[in-house]
Design a protein around this motif. Structure first.
Motif, PDB file in Angstrom:
ATOM      1  N   THR A   2      33.878  46.360  35.694  1.00  0.00           N
ATOM      2  CA  THR A   2      34.162  45.477  36.827  1.00  0.00           C
ATOM      3  C   THR A   2      35.193  44.455  36.389  1.00  0.00           C
ATOM      4  O   THR A   2      35.031  43.816  35.359  1.00  0.00           O
ATOM      5  CB  THR A   2      32.912  44.740  37.317  1.00  0.00           C
ATOM      6  N   ILE A   3      36.267  44.392  37.211  1.00  0.00           N
ATOM      7  CA  ILE A   3      37.320  43.395  36.916  1.00  0.00           C
ATOM      8  C   ILE A   3      37.264  42.347  38.012  1.00  0.00           C
ATOM      9  O   ILE A   3      37.332  42.655  39.204  1.00  0.00           O
ATOM     10  CB  ILE A   3      38.712  44.059  36.872  1.00  0.00           C
ATOM     11  N   VAL A   4      37.208  41.188  37.675  1.00  0.00           N
ATOM     12  CA  VAL A   4      37.123  40.067  38.609  1.00  0.00           C
ATOM     13  C   VAL A   4      38.333  39.172  38.374  1.00  0.00           C
ATOM     14  O   VAL A   4      38.590  38.771  37.233  1.00  0.00           O
ATOM     15  CB  VAL A   4      35.812  39.278  38.447  1.00  0.00           C
ATOM     16  N   ALA A   5      39.068  38.903  39.465  1.00  0.00           N
ATOM     17  CA  ALA A   5      40.214  37.977  39.366  1.00  0.00           C
ATOM     18  C   ALA A   5      39.874  36.708  40.118  1.00  0.00           C
ATOM     19  O   ALA A   5      39.359  36.752  41.245  1.00  0.00           O
ATOM     20  CB  ALA A   5      41.457  38.628  39.940  1.00  0.00           C
ATOM     21  N   SER A   6      40.211  35.645  39.617  1.00  0.00           N
ATOM     22  CA  SER A   6      39.905  34.343  40.245  1.00  0.00           C
ATOM     23  C   SER A   6      41.168  33.505  40.273  1.00  0.00           C
ATOM     24  O   SER A   6      41.805  33.298  39.241  1.00  0.00           O
ATOM     25  CB  SER A   6      38.801  33.649  39.450  1.00  0.00           C
ATOM     26  N   LEU A   7      41.537  33.108  41.489  1.00  0.00           N
ATOM     27  CA  LEU A   7      42.725  32.256  41.661  1.00  0.00           C
ATOM     28  C   LEU A   7      42.347  31.042  42.490  1.00  0.00           C
ATOM     29  O   LEU A   7      41.552  31.143  43.441  1.00  0.00           O
ATOM     30  CB  LEU A   7      43.836  33.026  42.387  1.00  0.00           C
ATOM     31  N   PRO A   8      42.979  29.950  42.268  1.00  0.00           N
ATOM     32  CA  PRO A   8      42.718  28.745  43.101  1.00  0.00           C
ATOM     33  C   PRO A   8      43.276  28.953  44.520  1.00  0.00           C
ATOM     34  O   PRO A   8      44.289  29.637  44.720  1.00  0.00           O
ATOM     35  CB  PRO A   8      43.446  27.638  42.361  1.00  0.00           C
ATOM     36  N   THR A   9      42.624  28.401  45.516  1.00  0.00           N
ATOM     37  CA  THR A   9      43.074  28.505  46.909  1.00  0.00           C
ATOM     38  C   THR A   9      44.479  27.945  47.079  1.00  0.00           C
ATOM     39  O   THR A   9      45.318  28.500  47.808  1.00  0.00           O
ATOM     40  CB  THR A   9      42.093  27.773  47.834  1.00  0.00           C
ATOM     41  N   THR A  10      44.779  26.879  46.462  1.00  0.00           N
ATOM     42  CA  THR A  10      46.109  26.244  46.606  1.00  0.00           C
ATOM     43  C   THR A  10      47.198  27.151  46.108  1.00  0.00           C
ATOM     44  O   THR A  10      48.312  27.170  46.638  1.00  0.00           O
ATOM     45  CB  THR A  10      46.147  24.930  45.830  1.00  0.00           C
ATOM     46  N   GLU A  11      46.884  27.996  45.112  1.00  0.00           N
ATOM     47  CA  GLU A  11      47.913  28.883  44.579  1.00  0.00           C
ATOM     48  C   GLU A  11      48.162  30.062  45.523  1.00  0.00           C
ATOM     49  O   GLU A  11      49.275  30.557  45.641  1.00  0.00           O
ATOM     50  CB  GLU A  11      47.486  29.388  43.198  1.00  0.00           C
ATOM     51  N   ILE A  12      47.058  30.532  46.195  1.00  0.00           N
ATOM     52  CA  ILE A  12      47.210  31.650  47.125  1.00  0.00           C
ATOM     53  C   ILE A  12      48.114  31.274  48.301  1.00  0.00           C
ATOM     54  O   ILE A  12      48.982  32.029  48.727  1.00  0.00           O
ATOM     55  CB  ILE A  12      45.830  32.111  47.623  1.00  0.00           C
ATOM     56  N   TYR A  13      47.969  30.091  48.906  1.00  0.00           N
ATOM     57  CA  TYR A  13      48.719  29.672  50.113  1.00  0.00           C
ATOM     58  C   TYR A  13      49.939  28.806  49.791  1.00  0.00           C
ATOM     59  O   TYR A  13      50.458  28.113  50.637  1.00  0.00           O
ATOM     60  CB  TYR A  13      47.791  28.874  51.049  1.00  0.00           C
ATOM     61  N   ILE A  14      50.372  28.854  48.566  1.00  0.00           N
ATOM     62  CA  ILE A  14      51.452  27.951  48.155  1.00  0.00           C
ATOM     63  C   ILE A  14      52.762  28.237  48.895  1.00  0.00           C
ATOM     64  O   ILE A  14      53.550  27.339  49.198  1.00  0.00           O
ATOM     65  CB  ILE A  14      51.641  28.037  46.627  1.00  0.00           C
ATOM     66  N   SER A  15      53.044  29.535  49.267  1.00  0.00           N
ATOM     67  CA  SER A  15      54.309  29.880  49.935  1.00  0.00           C
ATOM     68  C   SER A  15      54.128  30.168  51.435  1.00  0.00           C
ATOM     69  O   SER A  15      55.050  30.658  52.097  1.00  0.00           O
ATOM     70  CB  SER A  15      54.950  31.086  49.249  1.00  0.00           C
ATOM     71  N   ARG A  16      52.942  29.928  51.995  1.00  0.00           N
ATOM     72  CA  ARG A  16      52.697  30.257  53.408  1.00  0.00           C
ATOM     73  C   ARG A  16      53.622  29.490  54.356  1.00  0.00           C
ATOM     74  O   ARG A  16      54.251  30.074  55.249  1.00  0.00           O
ATOM     75  CB  ARG A  16      51.237  29.958  53.741  1.00  0.00           C
ATOM     76  N   ASN A  17      53.728  28.198  54.198  1.00  0.00           N
ATOM     77  CA  ASN A  17      54.545  27.373  55.120  1.00  0.00           C
ATOM     78  C   ASN A  17      56.020  27.775  55.077  1.00  0.00           C
ATOM     79  O   ASN A  17      56.703  27.861  56.110  1.00  0.00           O
ATOM     80  CB  ASN A  17      54.386  25.901  54.794  1.00  0.00           C
ATOM     81  N   HIS A  18      56.504  28.051  53.927  1.00  0.00           N
ATOM     82  CA  HIS A  18      57.900  28.442  53.776  1.00  0.00           C
ATOM     83  C   HIS A  18      58.154  29.779  54.482  1.00  0.00           C
ATOM     84  O   HIS A  18      59.175  29.960  55.178  1.00  0.00           O
ATOM     85  CB  HIS A  18      58.245  28.525  52.299  1.00  0.00           C
ATOM     86  N   THR A  19      57.189  30.724  54.280  1.00  0.00           N
ATOM     87  CA  THR A  19      57.335  32.027  54.914  1.00  0.00           C
ATOM     88  C   THR A  19      57.300  31.914  56.436  1.00  0.00           C
ATOM     89  O   THR A  19      58.086  32.556  57.156  1.00  0.00           O
ATOM     90  CB  THR A  19      56.212  32.957  54.442  1.00  0.00           C
ATOM     91  N   LEU A  20      56.411  31.085  56.957  1.00  0.00           N
ATOM     92  CA  LEU A  20      56.345  30.897  58.406  1.00  0.00           C
ATOM     93  C   LEU A  20      57.637  30.316  58.959  1.00  0.00           C
ATOM     94  O   LEU A  20      58.113  30.714  60.029  1.00  0.00           O
ATOM     95  CB  LEU A  20      55.162  29.997  58.771  1.00  0.00           C
TER      96      LEU A  20
END
Length: 338
Positions: A2-20
């Motif tokens: 089992t491989i588990v990846a853990s990322l902070p929420t802020t890192e996942i949505y860091i480019s959302r506003n720019h993309t929108l």
């Protein structure tokens, strides 16, 4: 495993506003390009065609029936253009047919009117005590002016000059009625004043008129003026002057009017010239009147010209004065030489 990846929420949505923002800008640009292209297409295929059709229809409604609509940007506009052109052609055919019928009616009316006027001269071949000529030139095919001449007996000549209000067929019909009525009154009344008084009260005429009765034995004449232009007397020395007379009131303007008669004398060789206001009120290209003084100047020292040639010369002078301007009113001239 089992491989588990853990990322902070802020890192996942860091480019959302720019993309929108990029997506919104792209969609807006795409909408603008689409709007411009659609507008240009609608302008070229529909709006320009509508404007072109409306412009041609405007010229057609203002009388240019030779205008052709040639909008072929779409099958619908092509069908519309062909339909309008076909309708205009049918309208032109109907107008031509109606104009032909009206021309025939006017020609008949013109012939009837001329038949109601004295057009054969000399009018009284058995009398050499006077020379007489008259002519009418209507502003349209028919007119409202008229003249009349007749002898109630062997010693007297009566001439009438009149101008019915208006022009065209209604005036021509009224003119023939007025002429017949005044003629019958002149043959049955005791005096010229009575002729106009009865014509004024009985027939409902609205006309300016002048009547003169000449005693061909000695040149004495009597006259009555009902609102008409004053006639002209041309003397044997060639000089001319207006006959001093009050104009009176027009026939049919007001009941109960009493008309006063005047008296005068024509010497041998003198002339009496009667006319309607179409002579003195003829307009040239600058809308200037021919005028009473110009008429006197033209008639001066023309006593060596016979009466028919004098009338024809005056008509030619009026035509030259008018130039390219339209004839505004009927022109009628009568010349009587004792």
């Amino acid at each position: 495993y089992t491989i588990v990846a853990s990322l902070p929420t802020t890192e996942i949505y860091i480019s959302r506003n720019h993309t929108l923002l990029i997506m919104v800008a792209f969609i807006a640009l795409l909408f603008c390009v689409t709007f411009v292209l659609v507008s240009q297409l609608v302008q070229r295929l529909v709006i320009n065609g509508i404007f072109s059709v409306n412009g041609s229809l405007s010229r057609i409604t203002h009388g240019n029936l030779d205008e052709q609509i040639e909008v072929r940007s779409s099958p619908e506009f092509a069908t519309l253009s062909d339909g309008i052109n076909s309708t205009v052609e049918s309208l032109k055919d109907h107008i031509a047919a109606e104009a032909s019928r009206i021309d025939a009616d006017l020609a008949l009316a013109h012939a009837i009117q001329l038949g109601n006027l004295q057009t054969v001269f000399p009018a009284f071949p058995g009398h050499d005590e006077f020379d007489l000529f008259a002519h009418m030139t209507p502003a349209r095919e028919v007119g409202g002016d008229f003249y009349d001449m007749f002898m109630p007996d062997d010693d007297h000549l009566i001439c009438v000059m009149a101008d019915v209000s208006g022009k065209g067929i209604p005036a021509a019909m009224f003119m023939m009625e007025a002429k017949s009525y005044i003629n019958s009154l002149a043959l049955g009344c005791a005096s010229l004043s009575e002729v106009f008084e009865r014509a004024n009260n009985d027939a409902g005429l609205f006309v300016t008129a002048f009547i003169i009765e000449l005693d061909i034995r000695d040149g004495h004449f009597s006259f009555v003026n009902a609102g008409h232009n004053p006639p002209i007397i041309c003397h044997t020395d060639g000089s001319c002057e207006y006959l001093p007379c009050k104009p009176g009131f027009v026939l049919g303007g007001l009941e109960g009017i009493h008309y006063r008669s005047g008296q005068g004398m024509l010497e041998k060789g003198e002339r009496f010239v009667a006319y309607t206001d179409g002579v003195t009120e003829a307009l040239n290209e600058e809308e200037e009147l021919y005028g009473e003084q110009r008429l006197i100047d033209f008639l001066d020292h023309k006593n060596d010209v016979d009466v028919q040639a004098l009338v024809e010369a005056l008509e030619c002078d009026l035509l030259a004065y008018r130039g390219i301007a339209d004839q505004a009113d009927d022109i009628t001239i009568l010349v009587l030489e004792y």
